[in-house]
Design a protein around this motif. Structure first.
Motif, PDB file in Angstrom:
ATOM      1  N   TYR A  29       0.861  -1.199   0.000  1.00 49.57           N
ATOM      2  CA  TYR A  29       0.000   0.000   0.000  1.00 49.57           C
ATOM      3  C   TYR A  29       0.894   1.244   0.000  1.00 49.57           C
ATOM      4  O   TYR A  29       0.674   2.192  -0.756  1.00 49.57           O
ATOM      5  CB  TYR A  29      -0.928   0.020   1.233  1.00 49.57           C
ATOM      6  CG  TYR A  29      -1.585   1.367   1.386  1.00 49.57           C
ATOM      7  CD1 TYR A  29      -2.807   1.645   0.783  1.00 49.57           C
ATOM      8  CD2 TYR A  29      -0.943   2.406   2.066  1.00 49.57           C
ATOM      9  CE1 TYR A  29      -3.376   2.911   0.866  1.00 49.57           C
ATOM     10  CE2 TYR A  29      -1.493   3.668   2.140  1.00 49.57           C
ATOM     11  CZ  TYR A  29      -2.710   3.910   1.553  1.00 49.57           C
ATOM     12  OH  TYR A  29      -3.259   5.171   1.613  1.00 49.57           O
ATOM     13  N   ARG A  36       2.976  10.645  -3.856  1.00 50.58           N
ATOM     14  CA  ARG A  36       2.755  11.974  -3.267  1.00 50.58           C
ATOM     15  C   ARG A  36       4.060  12.579  -2.745  1.00 50.58           C
ATOM     16  O   ARG A  36       4.971  11.849  -2.389  1.00 50.58           O
ATOM     17  CB  ARG A  36       1.730  11.862  -2.115  1.00 50.58           C
ATOM     18  CG  ARG A  36       0.380  11.420  -2.601  1.00 50.58           C
ATOM     19  CD  ARG A  36      -0.533  11.064  -1.448  1.00 50.58           C
ATOM     20  NE  ARG A  36      -0.175   9.806  -0.815  1.00 50.58           N
ATOM     21  CZ  ARG A  36      -0.702   9.366   0.330  1.00 50.58           C
ATOM     22  NH1 ARG A  36      -1.573  10.123   0.968  1.00 50.58           N
ATOM     23  NH2 ARG A  36      -0.363   8.190   0.812  1.00 50.58           N
ATOM     24  N   ALA A  64      -6.615   7.438  10.663  1.00 49.81           N
ATOM     25  CA  ALA A  64      -6.627   6.515   9.524  1.00 49.81           C
ATOM     26  C   ALA A  64      -5.290   6.662   8.798  1.00 49.81           C
ATOM     27  O   ALA A  64      -5.216   6.848   7.581  1.00 49.81           O
ATOM     28  CB  ALA A  64      -7.805   6.803   8.598  1.00 49.81           C
ATOM     29  N   ASP A  85      -4.889   4.021  13.563  1.00 52.85           N
ATOM     30  CA  ASP A  85      -5.451   3.256  12.441  1.00 52.85           C
ATOM     31  C   ASP A  85      -6.057   1.995  13.036  1.00 52.85           C
ATOM     32  O   ASP A  85      -5.590   1.487  14.052  1.00 52.85           O
ATOM     33  CB  ASP A  85      -4.370   2.893  11.417  1.00 52.85           C
ATOM     34  CG  ASP A  85      -4.951   2.535  10.049  1.00 52.85           C
ATOM     35  OD1 ASP A  85      -4.845   3.369   9.128  1.00 52.85           O
ATOM     36  OD2 ASP A  85      -5.524   1.431   9.916  1.00 52.85           O
ATOM     37  N   MET A 112     -11.445   5.513  14.393  1.00 52.49           N
ATOM     38  CA  MET A 112     -11.500   6.978  14.460  1.00 52.49           C
ATOM     39  C   MET A 112     -12.862   7.499  14.927  1.00 52.49           C
ATOM     40  O   MET A 112     -13.002   8.689  15.187  1.00 52.49           O
ATOM     41  CB  MET A 112     -11.093   7.607  13.129  1.00 52.49           C
ATOM     42  CG  MET A 112     -11.925   7.242  11.938  1.00 52.49           C
ATOM     43  SD  MET A 112     -11.290   8.057  10.458  1.00 52.49           S
ATOM     44  CE  MET A 112     -11.753   6.892   9.189  1.00 52.49           C
ATOM     45  N   SER A 130      -9.581   9.104   3.327  1.00 53.45           N
ATOM     46  CA  SER A 130      -9.896   8.126   4.379  1.00 53.45           C
ATOM     47  C   SER A 130     -11.257   8.399   5.015  1.00 53.45           C
ATOM     48  O   SER A 130     -11.885   7.469   5.543  1.00 53.45           O
ATOM     49  CB  SER A 130      -8.820   8.134   5.457  1.00 53.45           C
ATOM     50  OG  SER A 130      -7.557   7.903   4.875  1.00 53.45           O
TER      51      SER A 130
END
Ligand code: SAM
Length: 286
Positions: A29, A36, A64, A85, A112, A130
């Motif tokens: 992932y 980015r 998250a 998370d 969360m 998220s």
């Protein structure tokens, strides 16, 4: 009178969103979303927060957080950093990544919509869509209330989501593909597939994601589905008000101070800056 369907009973919002296989494969992932520029994104987050807080934030909570790249970069800049998370593999991976980077990130496993902090933070982050894992209004409001409780007075929550243009262009279901290679591992991402659906009543999309991975001479494919809620600007604003603890104070069309949310050319994300009032609202008849 009818109400929009809410799935609040029995099943927690955490049970409803998935992508568990992809989030469980935390390193892949991380590679897949490494396109980015975390340094630039953190420059934006710090400046946008400081504008409303009136000073540079000294502490941050990434919600998250996944690999916790933003929390790690902000810890490197001297902020007191925490992360949360619900996926244990992400918590392990992000904690190891922080340790390898030589910084301290207080990374906890949790949901969360139901967490609390020992010490409040100046800045909370909910990035890269998220918030789409929060499928119901109740889940969004719970999350915002927990964040408000976790913020210092005047503290801000920055939420990044897909731009609502994508929601209204429902004939053109989002389908995207890219590839990232890091340290000899190649990950090809296909986000969305032509069979994916978007329910116009609940605004919940079913999104199929495929990671094709070439690692050490071995190829593997991870295919996963998730429910993801789509949001509009008006809705996010209304949900913040309904939480009673946050107000929308700024909107951007990307993690970039120069891109307005309504810029028809440049805006490609919906970025909301929500602030906890510096002075708590007066109680009625107080
Ligand atoms: C799209 S990833 C984003 C990760 C990170 N924010 C980033 O920018 O790369 C979404 C993350 O949210 C986590 N997540 C989903 N629902 C959650 C919940 N209710 N509470 C806590 N974490 C959640 C998943 O485990 C996953 O790591």
């Amino acid at each position: 009178m009818t109400h929009p369907p809410e799935q609040t009973d029995g099943q927690s919002p955490a049970d409803q969103s998935q992508h568990g296989r992809i989030y469980g494969a935390a390193r892949y992932y991380d590679i897949a979303f490494a396109y980015r520029d975390f340094v630039e994104e953190c420059d934006f987050l710090m400046s946008a927060a400081a504008r409303h807080l009136g000073r540079a934030p000294a502490s941050v909570l990434e919600l998250a957080a996944g690999p916790a790249n933003h929390a790690i970069e902000l810890a490197r800049r001297g902020l007191d950093a925490a992360a949360l998370d619900r996926e244990p593999a992400m918590v392990r991976y992000g904690s190891e990544k922080a340790e390898a980077a030589g910084v301290r990130v207080n990374y906890h496993q949790g949901d969360m919509t139901g967490f609390s902090l020992d010490r409040p933070v100046d800045l909370a982050l909910l990035l890269l869509g998220s918030a789409a894992c929060l499928l119901t209004n109740s889940a969004v409001i719970s999350c915002m209330q927990r964040v408000s409780e976790a913020l210092t007075p005047g503290g801000v929550l920055i939420i990044e989501l897909p731009h609502p243009r994508e929601l209204f262009n429902i004939d053109d279901a989002t389908e995207d593909g890219w590839e990232v290679t890091r340290d000899g591992t190649r990950v090809r991402v296909r986000w969305g597939s032509p069979g994916d659906s978007l329910d116009p009543v609940s605004q919940i999309a079913q999104v199929t994601t495929t990671l094709t991975i070439w690692d050490g001479g071995r190829k593997q494919v991870i295919r996963d589905k998730a429910f993801q809620r789509r949001f509009t600007v008006q809705e996010l604003d209304a949900l913040a008000r309904a939480s009673g603890g946050l107000d929308a104070v700024a909107w951007f069309g990307g993690l970039d101070l120069d891109v307005a949310i309504d810029d028809p050319e440049e805006a490609w994300r919906m970025v909301a800056v929500l602030q906890k009032p510096a002075i708590p609202p007066a109680l009625p008849n107080a």
